[in-house]
Enzyme design. Structure first.
Site, PDB file in Angstrom:
ATOM      1  N   ASP A   1       0.636  -0.766   0.139  1.00 10.90           N
ATOM      2  CA  ASP A   1      -0.295  -0.176   0.010  1.00 10.90           C
ATOM      3  C   ASP A   1       0.879   1.747   0.088  1.00 10.90           C
ATOM      4  O   ASP A   1       2.439   0.580  -0.058  1.00 10.90           O
ATOM      5  CB  ASP A   1      -0.791  -0.194   1.538  1.00 10.90           C
ATOM      6  CG  ASP A   1      -2.693   1.071   0.938  1.00 10.90           C
ATOM      7  OD1 ASP A   1      -2.381   1.800   0.143  1.00 10.90           O
ATOM      8  OD2 ASP A   1      -3.485   0.166   1.454  1.00 10.90           O
TER       9      ASP A   1
ATOM     10  N   SER B   1     -13.182  -5.039  -5.291  1.00  8.27           N
ATOM     11  CA  SER B   1     -12.696  -4.382  -4.558  1.00  8.27           C
ATOM     12  C   SER B   1     -13.401  -3.420  -6.656  1.00  8.27           C
ATOM     13  O   SER B   1     -14.677  -3.406  -6.565  1.00  8.27           O
ATOM     14  CB  SER B   1     -11.126  -3.954  -5.054  1.00  8.27           C
ATOM     15  OG  SER B   1     -11.022  -2.652  -5.158  1.00  8.27           O
ATOM     16  N   ARG B   2     -12.296  -3.418  -8.006  1.00  5.74           N
ATOM     17  CA  ARG B   2     -12.969  -3.340  -9.433  1.00  5.74           C
ATOM     18  C   ARG B   2     -12.635  -3.983 -10.287  1.00  5.74           C
ATOM     19  O   ARG B   2     -11.448  -3.773 -10.197  1.00  5.74           O
ATOM     20  CB  ARG B   2     -12.177  -1.623  -9.223  1.00  5.74           C
ATOM     21  CG  ARG B   2     -13.137  -0.217  -8.158  1.00  5.74           C
ATOM     22  CD  ARG B   2     -14.814  -0.408  -8.952  1.00  5.74           C
ATOM     23  NE  ARG B   2     -15.375   0.173  -7.445  1.00  5.74           N
ATOM     24  CZ  ARG B   2     -16.650   0.230  -6.659  1.00  5.74           C
ATOM     25  NH1 ARG B   2     -16.338  -1.151  -5.646  1.00  5.74           N
ATOM     26  NH2 ARG B   2     -17.184   1.189  -6.380  1.00  5.74           N
TER      27      ARG B   2
ATOM     28  N   GLU C   1     -17.820  -4.910 -16.394  1.00  2.00           N
ATOM     29  CA  GLU C   1     -19.783  -5.645 -16.408  1.00  2.00           C
ATOM     30  C   GLU C   1     -20.993  -4.265 -16.355  1.00  2.00           C
ATOM     31  O   GLU C   1     -21.696  -4.610 -15.947  1.00  2.00           O
ATOM     32  CB  GLU C   1     -19.339  -5.931 -14.570  1.00  2.00           C
ATOM     33  CG  GLU C   1     -19.134  -4.071 -13.936  1.00  2.00           C
ATOM     34  CD  GLU C   1     -18.525  -4.155 -12.325  1.00  2.00           C
ATOM     35  OE1 GLU C   1     -19.975  -3.535 -11.555  1.00  2.00           O
ATOM     36  OE2 GLU C   1     -17.962  -5.200 -11.781  1.00  2.00           O
TER      37      GLU C   1
END
Length: 334
Positions: free
Chosen positions: A173, A232-233, A262
């Site tokens: 991160d 998540s994405r 999507e």
């Protein structure tokens, strides 16, 4: 005031209607907000959008021309909204900055366990009274290494479950989370994480810097028998590159709750239609891949928090208040 809510799921509707109390109320629509449906919002000062809404400049211009001044998105992500155009049009845009991290973290683990222990294949077999164990062998996760990409609230919740399994924790991160460090997580660079992790789970937002974070090179760096989970994405993974790796026989399993194309598919019934997306069609043919329809957040606890925060965002807008949820500030109507 009546608020128009787009993309409302059947389970979500009573929660939304209950959250908006007199003198305000919500009108719920199951259609998603896009170029075709935006004219429906004419006359509504406040609209609420779902994560699969498509708030392009043209959609925003249509909304503004119809009198919409505030958009309350019912999600944490906002990559589907052109914020610069919204600001230029003088709109207020708010989101739900946080909700139950456990909903997504627990579902990510459900995907990981499903592909590791071949749950879907086993269930399908037993429906046909085929009780063989051939091809169903998984492996213990205890003692193995998990790589958590993104260690915010959801990533932390995922890491805590991994710690409960007795796994070695690696994290990546931009900012280290001291609560993850306290669990024994070691922060490393992305390449090392991908090379060492037996399970990789994605928990970062979709931004220009994270688009295709897991590209062909990143996939090649992973272990051949690794498990990859994305709750998540969809845009975090280069799906075409992923399909090529799967065709080459790599990875123990892949669990995806999101997909980069999507929009226009997820949350809709396409069972009687041919889906023209060749990449998705190929993806779901792999027996060690599980794809779900962006449902990780979909618990009573999380959706209730999302809806209540959305209602609070609308009330803040009407009262001229600002909160951390406001993405684009604008003066509320008098």
């Amino acid at each position: 005031m009546e608020i128009l809510a787009f993309g409302v799921q059947a389970d979500e509707k009573p929660l939304i209607e209950a959250a908006f109390t007199a003198p305000h109320q919500a009108r719920c629509l199951d259609v998603f907000l896009n170029e075709d449906t935006a004219p429906i919002a004419a006359g509504y000062e406040v609209v609420s959008s779902s994560v699969n809404a498509d708030l392009t400049p043209r959609v925003l211009q249509t909304l503004a021309a119809g009198g919409t001044q505030m958009i309350a998105q019912r999600s944490t992500g906002f990559n589907n909204i052109d914020l610069r155009v919204a600001e230029r049009l003088g709109m207020t845009v708010a989101r739900v900055s946080s909700y139950s991290p456990y909903s997504v973290a627990e579902f990510a683990w459900a995907l990981a366990m499903a592909v590791n222990r071949r749950i879907v294949r086993a269930s399908n077999r037993t429906r046909d009274f085929d009780f063989r164990l051939d091809g169903l062998m998984g492996r213990d996760l205890h003692g193995r290494t998990v790589g958590v990409i993104g260690t915010g609230k959801i990533g932390e919740a995922f890491a805590r479950i991994a710690h409960g399994f007795g796994m070695r924790l690696l994290g990546w991160d931009v900012v280290e989370n001291p609560r993850c460090t306290a669990l024994g997580m070691t922060y490393v660079d992305k390449d090392r994480l991908l090379a060492e992790a037996d399970l990789v789970s994605l928990h970062v937002p979709l931004l220009p810097a994270t688009h295709h974070l897991i590209d062909a090179a990143a996939l090649a760096a992973m272990k051949d028998d690794a498990i990859l989970v994305n709750s998540s994405r969809g845009g975090l993974i280069d799906t075409k590159a992923l399909v090529e790796e799967l065709r080459a026989g790599r990875f123990t399993g892949v669990g995806l709750d999101v997909y980069e194309a999507e929009a226009g598919l997820f949350f809709l019934d396409k069972s009687l239609e041919g889906v023209p997306d060749d990449v998705l069609a190929r993806l779901v043919t792999f027996p060690h891949v599980v794809v779900t329809s962006h449902q990780a957040y979909y618990t009573t606890d999380a959706v209730t928090q999302i809806v209540e925060t959305t209602a609070a965002n609308v009330l803040d807008y009407l009262a001229g208040r600002r909160s951390e949820n406001v993405l684009v500030p604008a003066s509320p109507s008098s």
